[in-house]
Enzyme design. Structure first.
Site, PDB file in Angstrom:
ATOM      1  N   THR B 153      50.760 -11.968  22.749  1.00 13.95           N
ATOM      2  CA  THR B 153      50.824 -12.677  21.475  1.00 13.95           C
ATOM      3  C   THR B 153      49.621 -13.598  21.281  1.00 13.95           C
ATOM      4  OG1 THR B 153      53.217 -12.590  21.475  1.00 13.95           O
ATOM      5  CG2 THR B 153      52.224 -14.338  20.178  1.00 13.95           C
ATOM      6  N   GLY B 192      54.024 -17.611  28.978  1.00  9.99           N
ATOM      7  CA  GLY B 192      54.574 -18.564  29.941  1.00  9.99           C
ATOM      8  C   GLY B 192      53.711 -18.612  31.191  1.00  9.99           C
ATOM      9  N   GLU B 435      60.189 -11.426  21.711  1.00 13.72           N
ATOM     10  CA  GLU B 435      60.437 -10.008  21.965  1.00 13.72           C
ATOM     11  C   GLU B 435      60.869  -9.262  20.700  1.00 13.72           C
ATOM     12  OE1 GLU B 435      59.649  -8.420  24.663  1.00 13.72           O
ATOM     13  OE2 GLU B 435      59.056 -10.235  25.710  1.00 13.72           O
TER      14      GLU B 435
END
Lengths: 670, 670
Positions: B153, B192, B435
């Site tokens: 992303t 993350g 997601e």
């Protein structure tokens, strides 16, 4: 990408194609061009002091640091309010209204530890203290010789006020009240400013005198030493801990160990305890309803502000964000061009106006009823109470849904605290619980509706807001479905009436089968809340239509057209959302529904070019929005990066945890 | 009030009146008594290390301190996992499944900075690296010589993967790829562990070679020096800032300034770039769908866990909390006795089972389809993809609603972070976006449904999960409404079919009026998402019924009865909630609806005595629930006070802000 001070090109284009004058709408919302000017002047004054500027954004501070910052900001804010008041020699309320509301919340974004001093401590003194008590306390309170709060809710009891356990027992020997917390659950829990800020408090406690309990009454108790701020003997006070939001409000707990206060510290405007312990009853207990209803009206207004902020942020972001490529040879569309996105946003814009006008209407009614009350006429009090209950419940639930829908409509970026949407949700959802839990409030309205229904069935006259029940209650025939705005409103009234009727039937059926009234009520309560909400929706739809028609009378044709499109959108949206109710209780057909669906879709298309103009007209400054995604210039991505760089973690290339934990772990040495 | 270690008397009474054996249900959920035992053993092992214990609750720490604590805990957790794995000589996955899931989230309550190393970095290497690449990287990754993450992303693009802007341009002169971020929006944003934790990263970038773009491909890039952890030259890396939740995950941004990596750092299991720059295509691009669908199945399972936690907390609290006094001569009832409260809670209990069984069913289908895929059969891939999309969307939306309803059902106390409900909501609502954004996913399912409809209308056979469309598509007559569980399921299928049919009609009508297919699709998209959800509801209801019937075959009659009551409750609840759809598209009558309403209310009454037993059977330990309101012993008020006392603000009687700001302000000296 737009450089600093330049407006994003997509947003610029949106503004150019707006069909109405946004300033005209701003003035309409403010109540006139002069009001807009006045508001802007005050905003300028308030913001020029720079109290709102955060060197390190609050989200990076610890809980304790945040409290300390909140005290600092609150002191500076109220200092400014005092200064302005003295300069212009006007009432403090004027400034409170502006600076304590939208602007105050821009400065103290997550609540203020001094708010309850101004909105509960002082007003309760004004409403419930005797003239002598007011003479002593109100000056001291305004002068900030004391900082007060108001403690009602306990660990074990909230909305059900009668269940409070704190006792105030009169001791005629010393002419004192003894305040005591007999159980853990009797500890006061939640009052803002109580934890470490206030040194005085109005405490609601069960009054005992001559061995008899007379119910809940207000007492002034000193919590902390005026000089040292140390808790007074017998006072156990502290904070209740971190919450989903409002972490600047310093919510506290409070317990008493046989704390003695002079008899004069009971607020005795209504009820009294004489020196010998004789209890003298209040002339009317209904008088205390006033404040409660006032607060609920204010909540509805608050909800409008939050919804306006949220839709402003999400609409501007949706004009800037481009995504996907449905047509291979065309650029990625602005996401506001997706009809699913319009579906999420535009009803939010309409909701702001619907609740804004309904709050105004309720406010007028509140003032009328208060005037009647003072003249001794209590007739319309139950009606007002029923309305305030359901409007508080429905507006807070709708606002929470609207803010959250706007947040989700901003995708991942809406999850960033820098969007300001998560914080806003925390504040809005709190309102679903405080000042009367929503389900309890809907059931209070339902109780009124059931009574009204029974009155109407008995052929008695009804008060205005429930008069629509009359036809159904006496079994009159209904006209066939009319697929217009007016027809939908009639349909919603019919739904509400039918649901109330079904509830009454079900309660009676259950009673006949041997249940007590209370059990029959409880078994029917899911349906009762639904009937209560249906009543509120019917009121909202008709109020929105009628008040809009009044307010746009003088407006330009361009503005009037857009305002009416929003009304249509709102009403058709709710018709489609409640289509099951309409199918059950009216003669709406599948063909009508298909028409409504097309109408809805074409309204989205009609409103599309004006979406940005409509949120611009709410005229919420960047300082008030405080959002990376919603600023006027649309520099979304630049602001996201700029805000990220303010994180203390980004001040060092390598965090100490690498050397302390991660590297030893990787080397098997942890 | 219950003293420590003693169970609250109300809760005790609830347990005594439970009609079934809760251990039997726990075993059923775990998949057998041996599985329950194994789970408990692992929980014991994991918790005895005490990693989960927080001296100062995380909510009082600053953002930076929270990150540092998360790194520490994550290192200790994964160290423990490695130890257990070595001791028992079993696969790491075994421990990851248990400790990384429910237990991991009890230890790292707000996310872990090492998760992506294990759930994305290593699996992507396994799925997309060549045998040689795996030989080099996987050992290093398992051994933690490198800590990795996965960056897809970007600031400007999320769900729409084709729009990603980061480039990887092959330079045959040096046999290197040059990674570059051409715009601000091309910065990676969200991964993350990326910010300050990982030193390597798999980067998804647009591959350019010989002047041509070949779309998104994976590359391994070193981010930080292995010794010093300093960012490598040309790497701009940092954290994206504070979020609504997951503040332990260390989400980062990443930009490249012409960063060169060796050719071998492109993961080449599927597509390849040869030394001279020749691009060799992947055998099938559908192979990469696997991971994406796997993750979506895992999300559905996750949602069950969150719902189970939330209803456990809210149900136990509702048995302990007493409030109001509907009958003057009786004590205040437990709030779980209010039917409105049962309405909020019990459907949540049923939802856990409905989604749990649906996730299991989807998991089986996923494994079957994966096996077929490996045998070269791609037939059922689109069906699986359509199912995973809508189940992910509906389960995350339902879970968010369920958690929030449970939180609000706990009144003010649900707003306390110590209830753990706010944190849980933050994690669940994130899943609505990550997601694959929910609206986008519903539209992907809709695309499949429209195709299936057109196939069926053409007389072609349909895959199993959409075969119910066949009758409607060829215009066969439907049987009359049957007011039973099976009848409702048929009704939901009919609703889904009718909605799809209407969408197809509307799209065709719009095309005939001159719109392009894409515009017609967009105009119809609100209805398309609704059709897609209707399809998902039909699947969920029938799956829940069928899988329950299978799973309770061996169960005791007492348990079977309760499990079937939950199925009935769930299906009747949804029938009433979607009654508008049923009225539009089936022959359900007002009389049927009244019957369903009574049925629903009597199911609430039947389930009432077993409510606490049902949540006890989820067998979520206090350490996992981490909630003042939901602990097994029901010491709600004691725990609220104990947790409040942990606030650093409560460690001092007077906060420094009094002397610094408040006193000077009160004295007019600020």
């Amino acid at each position: 990408m737009a450089p600093a001070n330049k407006v994003n090109a997509d947003l610029q284009r949106e503004r150019e194609k707006c069909t109405f004058n946004t300033t005209e709408l701003t003035n309409l919302i403010d109540g006139g061009a002069d009001k807009t000017e006045e508001r802007k002047k005050r905003e300028d004054m308030a913001l020029k002091e720079g109290i709102h500027i955060e060197e390190v954004p609050a989200e990076y501070l610890s809980h304790k640091e945040n409290y300390e910052l909140a005290v600092k900001k609150a002191c500076l804010l109220f200092k400014m309010i005092r200064k302005l008041q003295e300069e212009e020699n006007t009432g403090m309320e004027n400034y409170m209204a502006v600076l304590g509301g939208t602007l105050g919340s821009a400065i103290l974004r997550d609540g203020s530890p001094l708010t309850l001093h101004y909105v509960m401590f002082i007003p309760t003194l004004m409403g419930q203290a005797t003239v002598e008590q007011q003479a002593y306390w109100i000056g001291r309170a305004f002068n900030l010789d004391v900082v007060g709060t108001y403690a009602q809710t306990e660990l074990g009891h909230g909305t059900f006020v009668r269940g409070l356990e704190t006792t105030a027992t009169y001791d005629p020997a010393t002419k004192e009240f003894v305040l005591h917390s007999p159980t853990l659950t009797s500890y006061k829990w939640w009052p803002g400013g109580l934890a470490h800020t206030a040194n005085y408090c109005i405490v609601m406690a069960q009054l005992y005198t001559k061995g008899k309990c007379h119910g809940i009454h207000p007492f002034i108790v000193q919590l902390r030493d005026e000089e040292t701020h140390m808790p007074m003997p017998g006072i156990k006070v502290g904070e209740i801990g971190a919450k989903l939001g409002m972490n600047g409000t310093n919510n506290g707990f409070l317990g008493f160990e046989h704390v003695r206060i002079p008899r004069e510290h009971m607020l005795m405007k209504n009820s009294k305890v004489l020196e010998d312990g004789t209890y003298v009853n209040a002339p009317s207990s209904k008088l205390t309803y006033g404040t409660m209803m006032f607060v609920r009206v204010v909540i509805v207004q608050d909800m409008c502000t939050y919804m306006a902020k949220a839709v402003t942020i999400a609409t501007r972001y949706s004009a800037v964000r481009r995504q996907s490529q449905p047509k291979p040879d065309e650029p990625e569309p602005q996401i506001i061009d997706y009809v699913t996105q319009q579906h999420k946003l535009f009803v939010g814009i309409a909701s702001v106006h619907a609740f804004r006008l309904s709050a105004q209407w309720l406010w007028t009614m509140y003032n009328n009823v208060t005037a009647e009350l003072e003249a001794g006429d209590l007739d319309r009090l139950p009606e007002l109470h029923a309305l305030a209950c359901c409007l508080k419940a429905v507006s807070t639930a709708d606002a929470a849904e609207c803010v959250e829908r706007c947040r989700l409509a901003c995708g991942g970026h809406g999850y960033m605290l820098s969007s300001n949407l998560p914080l806003m949700y925390g504040l809005v959802t709190a309102a679903c619980t405080y000042e009367g839990e929503n389900t309890v409030l809907l059931l209070q309205t339902a109780r009124y509706l059931v009574k009204a229904w029974q009155q109407a069935a008995g052929g008695n006259a009804l008060t205005p807001t429930v008069s629509y029940l009359a036809n159904s209650a006496v079994g009159r025939r209904h006209p066939p479905w009319d697929n217009t705005i007016e027809g939908i409103i009639l349909g919603f009234q019919r739904v509400a009436a039918s649901k109330i009727s079904l509830c009454v039937e079900n309660i009676e059926r259950r009673q006949k089968s041997g249940m007590s009234y209370e059990d029959a009520w409880n078994m029917t309560s899911v349906q009762l809340t639904s009937a209560s909400e249906a009543h509120c929706r019917a009121i909202l739809l008709s109020c929105y239509l009628e008040e809009t028609l009044k307010s746009v009378k003088e407006a330009s044709p361009a503005l009037r057209e857009v305002m009416m499109q929003l009304v249509d959108l709102y009403i058709v949206y709710w018709a489609l959302r409640c289509v099951g109710d309409l199918l059950r209780f009216t003669s709406i057909s599948e063909r009508d529904i298909a028409q409504l669906q097309s109408w809805y879709e074409s309204l989205l298309t009609q409103l599309r070019p004006n979406a940005v103009g409509l949120v611009d007209a709410f005229d919420l400054r960047d300082e008030i929005l405080h959002s990376t995604l919603g600023a006027y210039d649309g520099r979304v991505y630049e602001r996201l990066m700029e805000e990220a760089m303010k994180s203390p973690l980004n001040k060092e290339p390598v965090n100490q945890s690498f050397h302390k934990y991660l590297k030893p772990f990787m080397q098997g040495k942890l």
